[in-house]
Design a protein around this motif. Structure first.
Motif, PDB file in Angstrom:
ATOM      1  N   PHE A 179      33.873  50.149 -19.311  1.00 44.48           N
ATOM      2  CA  PHE A 179      33.700  50.224 -17.815  1.00 44.48           C
ATOM      3  C   PHE A 179      32.829  49.458 -16.432  1.00 44.48           C
ATOM      4  CE2 PHE A 179      31.618  53.965 -19.651  1.00 44.48           C
ATOM      5  CZ  PHE A 179      32.511  55.400 -18.954  1.00 44.48           C
ATOM      6  N   TYR A 180      33.287  48.590 -15.542  1.00 41.17           N
ATOM      7  CA  TYR A 180      34.232  48.002 -14.263  1.00 41.17           C
ATOM      8  C   TYR A 180      33.744  48.325 -13.083  1.00 41.17           C
ATOM      9  CZ  TYR A 180      36.485  45.191 -18.005  1.00 41.17           C
ATOM     10  OH  TYR A 180      36.877  44.916 -19.336  1.00 41.17           O
ATOM     11  N   LEU A 181      32.661  47.112 -12.240  1.00 40.12           N
ATOM     12  CA  LEU A 181      32.394  47.620 -11.553  1.00 40.12           C
ATOM     13  C   LEU A 181      33.755  46.670  -9.741  1.00 40.12           C
ATOM     14  CD1 LEU A 181      30.037  48.885  -9.892  1.00 40.12           C
ATOM     15  CD2 LEU A 181      28.736  46.584 -10.142  1.00 40.12           C
ATOM     16  N   ARG A 182      33.420  47.493  -8.957  1.00 38.24           N
ATOM     17  CA  ARG A 182      34.896  46.442  -7.989  1.00 38.24           C
ATOM     18  C   ARG A 182      33.415  46.001  -6.763  1.00 38.24           C
ATOM     19  NH1 ARG A 182      40.702  46.926  -6.234  1.00 38.24           N
ATOM     20  NH2 ARG A 182      41.000  44.728  -5.368  1.00 38.24           N
ATOM     21  N   ILE A 183      33.276  45.311  -6.555  1.00 41.92           N
ATOM     22  CA  ILE A 183      32.416  44.856  -5.446  1.00 41.92           C
ATOM     23  C   ILE A 183      33.121  44.533  -3.766  1.00 41.92           C
ATOM     24  CG2 ILE A 183      30.073  44.465  -3.795  1.00 41.92           C
ATOM     25  CD1 ILE A 183      28.988  43.909  -7.066  1.00 41.92           C
ATOM     26  N   ALA A 204      20.131  41.541  -3.392  1.00 44.31           N
ATOM     27  CA  ALA A 204      18.959  42.385  -2.030  1.00 44.31           C
ATOM     28  C   ALA A 204      18.879  43.553  -2.832  1.00 44.31           C
ATOM     29  CB  ALA A 204      19.925  42.358  -0.992  1.00 44.31           C
ATOM     30  N   LEU A 205      19.104  44.057  -4.003  1.00 43.12           N
ATOM     31  CA  LEU A 205      18.866  45.387  -3.507  1.00 43.12           C
ATOM     32  C   LEU A 205      18.179  46.031  -5.754  1.00 43.12           C
ATOM     33  CD1 LEU A 205      22.235  46.991  -2.451  1.00 43.12           C
ATOM     34  CD2 LEU A 205      19.427  46.924  -1.431  1.00 43.12           C
ATOM     35  N   SER A 206      17.974  44.470  -6.351  1.00 43.76           N
ATOM     36  CA  SER A 206      17.375  44.841  -7.325  1.00 43.76           C
ATOM     37  C   SER A 206      16.365  45.777  -7.553  1.00 43.76           C
ATOM     38  CB  SER A 206      17.884  43.298  -8.015  1.00 43.76           C
ATOM     39  OG  SER A 206      15.963  42.527  -7.590  1.00 43.76           O
ATOM     40  N   LYS A 207      15.259  45.153  -6.514  1.00 45.96           N
ATOM     41  CA  LYS A 207      13.999  45.530  -7.500  1.00 45.96           C
ATOM     42  C   LYS A 207      14.094  47.449  -7.358  1.00 45.96           C
ATOM     43  CE  LYS A 207      10.935  42.508  -6.025  1.00 45.96           C
ATOM     44  NZ  LYS A 207       9.207  42.723  -4.634  1.00 45.96           N
ATOM     45  N   ASP A 208      14.638  47.596  -6.077  1.00 44.71           N
ATOM     46  CA  ASP A 208      15.791  49.012  -5.748  1.00 44.71           C
ATOM     47  C   ASP A 208      15.787  49.997  -7.352  1.00 44.71           C
ATOM     48  OD1 ASP A 208      13.953  49.393  -3.527  1.00 44.71           O
ATOM     49  OD2 ASP A 208      15.170  48.509  -2.006  1.00 44.71           O
ATOM     50  N   ILE A 209      16.992  49.288  -7.292  1.00 44.90           N
ATOM     51  CA  ILE A 209      17.916  50.256  -8.311  1.00 44.90           C
ATOM     52  C   ILE A 209      17.463  50.300 -10.225  1.00 44.90           C
ATOM     53  CG2 ILE A 209      20.479  48.646 -10.017  1.00 44.90           C
ATOM     54  CD1 ILE A 209      20.947  47.618  -7.392  1.00 44.90           C
ATOM     55  N   LEU A 229      24.433  56.413 -10.152  1.00 38.32           N
ATOM     56  CA  LEU A 229      24.104  54.578 -10.467  1.00 38.32           C
ATOM     57  C   LEU A 229      24.693  54.201  -8.851  1.00 38.32           C
ATOM     58  CD1 LEU A 229      21.510  52.442 -10.334  1.00 38.32           C
ATOM     59  CD2 LEU A 229      22.683  51.659 -12.520  1.00 38.32           C
ATOM     60  N   ILE A 230      26.247  54.707  -9.291  1.00 37.70           N
ATOM     61  CA  ILE A 230      26.796  53.530  -8.013  1.00 37.70           C
ATOM     62  C   ILE A 230      27.066  54.186  -7.131  1.00 37.70           C
ATOM     63  CG2 ILE A 230      29.266  53.514  -7.036  1.00 37.70           C
ATOM     64  CD1 ILE A 230      27.818  51.721  -9.356  1.00 37.70           C
ATOM     65  N   ASN A 231      27.121  56.271  -6.552  1.00 38.44           N
ATOM     66  CA  ASN A 231      26.640  56.759  -5.345  1.00 38.44           C
ATOM     67  C   ASN A 231      25.256  56.265  -5.372  1.00 38.44           C
ATOM     68  OD1 ASN A 231      28.822  58.010  -5.994  1.00 38.44           O
ATOM     69  ND2 ASN A 231      27.954  59.665  -7.592  1.00 38.44           N
ATOM     70  N   ILE A 236      22.483  53.149   0.044  1.00 41.46           N
ATOM     71  CA  ILE A 236      21.479  52.483   0.381  1.00 41.46           C
ATOM     72  C   ILE A 236      22.199  50.803   0.576  1.00 41.46           C
ATOM     73  CG2 ILE A 236      19.454  53.401  -1.190  1.00 41.46           C
ATOM     74  CD1 ILE A 236      19.778  50.772  -2.580  1.00 41.46           C
ATOM     75  N   GLN A 237      22.875  50.755   0.909  1.00 34.06           N
ATOM     76  CA  GLN A 237      23.891  48.914   1.335  1.00 34.06           C
ATOM     77  C   GLN A 237      23.839  49.648   3.128  1.00 34.06           C
ATOM     78  OE1 GLN A 237      26.785  47.238  -1.513  1.00 34.06           O
ATOM     79  NE2 GLN A 237      27.108  49.079  -0.895  1.00 34.06           N
TER      80      GLN A 237
END
Length: 237
Positions: A179-183, A204-209, A229-231, A236-237
């Motif tokens: 699985f790959y992530l594209r930002i 900036a979102l690490s704690k929430d994640i 998780l991606i959704n 929250i962005q």
């Protein structure tokens, strides 16, 4: 004028040795200067399947209808995906086989029988940037996108080392899905298995994640969990 340009680009994405058998009518619109610019650069040979090898380099041996899209133009061809060579193969009415040129950008291929959507995207392989076909799992307009990579490994034949153990033929073996992530529009990256490493991708979102992962018992190795998780990250962005 724009419609003609898009149609021309779509015709050019099929890698062909002889352009006239496939596009006997449409080929007439290819001007000589454009043919010189694109034809030589897209000329591609299909990878020859090795003989005396068990297994298959293909996800499906059969050529099946697939919708290929570039910008707003679409065509349907009989195609199959060579997961070993990472190319889509095309067969015309004369049973001639070709490969789609991987240098063309913004190409999507939808397998009509399964609905799977493959996108040709840039991705990181170690320190190198590469281009390959990935199954798009998340929403098209999300800023953070989830992709799955299918691949097949070639394992060379093994001879008997001592006369007692049996020799093994060469084989194509399906690799485990990755699985790959594209930002945004950056090259896709392999998703880390470690949850803290994953969260670091979004400082900036690490704690929430991390809180979401813990509360929902998310496993970054499972497709369904990764989609959740991606959704969540996109929300929250």
């Amino acid at each position: 004028m724009k419609t003609k340009k898009n149609t021309l680009c779509l015709l050019l994405i099929i890698s062909i040795i002889n352009i006239s058998p496939i596009f006997s009518q449409s080929g007439k619109i290819i001007e000589s200067n454009l043919r010189g610019q694109f034809f030589n650069s897209i000329k591609t040979n299909i990878n020859n399947v090795k003989s005396n090898v068990t297994g298959s380099p293909y996800l499906n041996e059969e050529f099946t209808p697939a919708r290929i899209a570039l910008n707003k133009e679409e065509r349907i061809y009989n195609m199959r995906y060579n997961a070993y060579s990472d190319v889509f193969e095309f067969k015309n009415e004369k049973n001639e086989k070709y490969a789609i040129n991987k240098s063309i950008k913004d190409v999507t291929i939808t397998l009509i029988s399964t609905g799977k959507v493959f996108e040709l995207i840039d991705y990181k392989d170690g320190d190198f940037n590469k281009k390959g076909y990935f199954i798009h799992l998340s929403l098209k307009n999300d800023s953070v996108k989830l992709f799955k990579k299918n691949s097949v490994l070639y394992v060379p034949a093994k001879t008997s080392s001592n006369g007692y153990n049996k020799p093994k033929p060469a084989a194509f073996i399906k690799n485990s899905d990755k699985f790959y992530l594209r930002i945004n529009d950056n090259p896709a990256i392999l998703i880390p298995r470690n949850k803290k490493d994953f969260a670091k991708l979004f400082p900036a979102l690490s704690k929430d994640i991390l809180a979401y992962i813990k509360t929902n018992k998310i496993k970054t190795s499972k497709e369904a969990d990764l989609l959740k998780l991606i959704n969540y990250i996109n929300s929250i962005q």
